[in-house]
Design a protein around this motif. Structure first.
Motif, mmCIF file in Angstrom:
data_model
loop_
_atom_site.group_PDB
_atom_site.id
_atom_site.type_symbol
_atom_site.label_atom_id
_atom_site.label_comp_id
_atom_site.label_asym_id
_atom_site.label_seq_id
_atom_site.Cartn_x
_atom_site.Cartn_y
_atom_site.Cartn_z
ATOM 1 N N CYS A 8 43.689 7.057 -67.055
ATOM 2 C CA CYS A 8 43.452 6.454 -68.358
ATOM 3 C C CYS A 8 44.070 7.373 -69.411
ATOM 4 N N TYR A 10 43.722 7.021 -72.751
ATOM 5 C CA TYR A 10 43.108 6.898 -74.071
ATOM 6 C C TYR A 10 42.698 8.244 -74.668
ATOM 7 N N CYS A 11 42.055 9.074 -73.884
ATOM 8 C CA CYS A 11 41.563 10.316 -74.500
ATOM 9 C C CYS A 11 41.829 11.523 -73.614
ATOM 10 N N GLY A 14 41.200 12.280 -69.534
ATOM 11 C CA GLY A 14 42.192 11.983 -68.499
ATOM 12 C C GLY A 14 41.577 11.459 -67.214
ATOM 13 N N CYS A 15 40.697 10.481 -67.323
ATOM 14 C CA CYS A 15 39.991 9.975 -66.134
ATOM 15 C C CYS A 15 40.943 9.339 -65.130
ATOM 16 N N LEU A 55 33.857 5.851 -65.679
ATOM 17 C CA LEU A 55 34.742 5.454 -66.784
ATOM 18 C C LEU A 55 33.875 5.104 -67.981
ATOM 19 N N CYS A 56 34.417 5.252 -69.168
ATOM 20 C CA CYS A 56 33.681 4.785 -70.342
ATOM 21 C C CYS A 56 34.125 3.348 -70.656
ATOM 22 N N LYS A 58 35.997 2.159 -72.902
ATOM 23 C CA LYS A 58 37.427 2.000 -73.210
ATOM 24 C C LYS A 58 38.244 1.939 -71.923
ATOM 25 N N GLY A 59 37.946 2.838 -71.006
ATOM 26 C CA GLY A 59 38.672 2.852 -69.735
ATOM 27 C C GLY A 59 38.414 1.609 -68.918
ATOM 28 N N PRO A 186 33.936 10.599 -73.952
ATOM 29 C CA PRO A 186 32.637 10.058 -73.500
ATOM 30 C C PRO A 186 32.243 10.449 -72.076
ATOM 31 N N VAL A 187 33.186 10.381 -71.159
ATOM 32 C CA VAL A 187 32.815 10.682 -69.769
ATOM 33 C C VAL A 187 32.452 12.167 -69.616
#
Ligand code: SF4
Length: 353
Positions: A8, A10-11, A14-15, A55-56, A58-59, A186-187
């Motif tokens: 991911c 998004y942030c 890096g999930c 995942l949050c 968003k992910g 978040p995660v």
């Protein structure tokens, strides 16, 4: 059915993702996710060290974001006309060539994102420097991370973060400064809260605003904006005043310590004035300083609230100095940690600079 791993973008957490294509496998002919959302499913990668399968929101909705009507999925001219990739590539090449011919190679530039993979940065750099013959290649992670990078280069001689996510889970005290981690990472924040339950770690949040992160803190220091540098410089003085310095570590691993400690002790000589300057009551300031000084495993993590400031480099350096003074760096469960805004900010800094 094809299963592949990705991440991911998004942030900065890096999930890791596991994506399954049920009916329309990705191929070189169809490099975009052209299928409906139902053609793909996505879940957190259980084996990925950043998120361990979580995942949050968003992910979890990444696939939906790719098929929104306002998502740019195909090249589009300024007129709004959608064109094929071949036509778009030729037009870009033509514009680059014309501009270079008229104004020279330094008239063109590439501006990249901190979301790219390191390999992408390498190719973009080769293209800019090797073919376009311009050094004008940069990423938006410079704005995001340059204060932290400069501070680490100043303190350690190179851009290297002396910590990892596992340290946050093993710390006795976690200090989040200028970081609304509950929203921006978040995660990772959920990992911190889960670990906190197990270890009873104390969470300190330093932020002028009572953010979602601050609401979960054991101690919230709502300092005045810009008082972060004084707060940590004063902390260093306080550590010296209270015989908390790790002299053997300082002698073995630092230089110029005396030059740093003098101005720090000047600040700590009047803690009431320092507290007033920071917008805190003295009792709260001392509570934080005592907690930091008496704990053997402290992680301090900072983010854009520290970075996006004209004193961002100095403040990050002041935080690192406190950890060096205690020898609490590079040890399990302690040290300084820079939370990045984007997943591959460091890759960008390494290759672009
Ligand atoms: S925490 Fe960040 S990287 Fe992970 S799923 Fe959420 S937005 Fe993506």
């Amino acid at each position: 059915m094809t299963v592949f791993q990705s991440s991911c973008a998004y942030c900065g957490v890096g999930c890791g993702l596991t994506i399954t294509s049920h009916s329309t496998p990705l191929s070189s002919e169809s490099p975009q996710l052209d299928g409906t959302p139902a053609a793909f499913t996505l879940k957190g990668d259980q084996s990925h060290p950043a998120n361990l399968g979580k995942l949050c929101a968003k992910g979890e909705r990444l696939l939906e974001s790719l098929v929104q009507p306002n998502t740019l999925r195909y090249p589009r001219l300024a007129s709004g006309k959608v064109v094929q990739w071949d036509e778009a590539t030729q037009l870009i090449a033509q514009k680059f060539a014309e501009t270079r011919q008229q104004f020279g190679p330094d008239s063109v530039a590439l501006y990249l994102s901190g979301q790219l993979l390191t390999e992408d940065y390498y190719v973009a750099n080769k293209f800019a420097k090797g073919y376009l013959k311009t050094a004008n290649v940069d990423t938006n992670s410079r704005l995001c991370m340059s204060s932290a990078v400069s501070a680490m280069q100043r303190a350690f001689g190179e851009d290297v973060v002396p910590g990892c996510y596992e340290d946050l889970e093993q710390a006795e005290v976690i200090v989040l400064i200028g970081a609304n981690t509950a929203w921006t990472h978040p995660v990772l924040f959920q990992r911190i809260l889960a670990a906190k339950k197990l270890t009873n770690a104390q969470l300190v949040v330093i932020d002028p605003i009572k953010t979602a992160t601050a609401k979960q803190a054991d101690l919230h220091l709502a300092i005045h904006p810009g008082a972060d540098l004084s707060l940590f410089t004063g902390l260093l003085g306080y550590l010296a005043d209270n015989n908390k310095l790790n002299h053997s570590y300082i002698a073995a691993h630092t230089e110029g310590f005396d030059e740093v400690i003098q101005p720090a002790q000047h600040l700590s000589s009047n803690l009431a004035a320092l507290a007033k300057h920071a917008g805190l009551n003295l009792e709260l300031l001392l509570q934080f300083y005592d907690l930091f000084a008496s704990s053997t495993k402290v992680v301090t993590a900072s983010c854009q609230g520290v970075n996006q400031s004209i004193i961002g480099t100095d403040c990050t350096n002041a935080i690192i100095n406190c950890h060096l003074a205690l020898g609490q760096i590079g040890q399990v469960g302690s040290g300084f940690f820079s939370l990045t805004g984007q997943p591959n900010a460091m890759g960008a800094e390494k290759l672009v600079v």
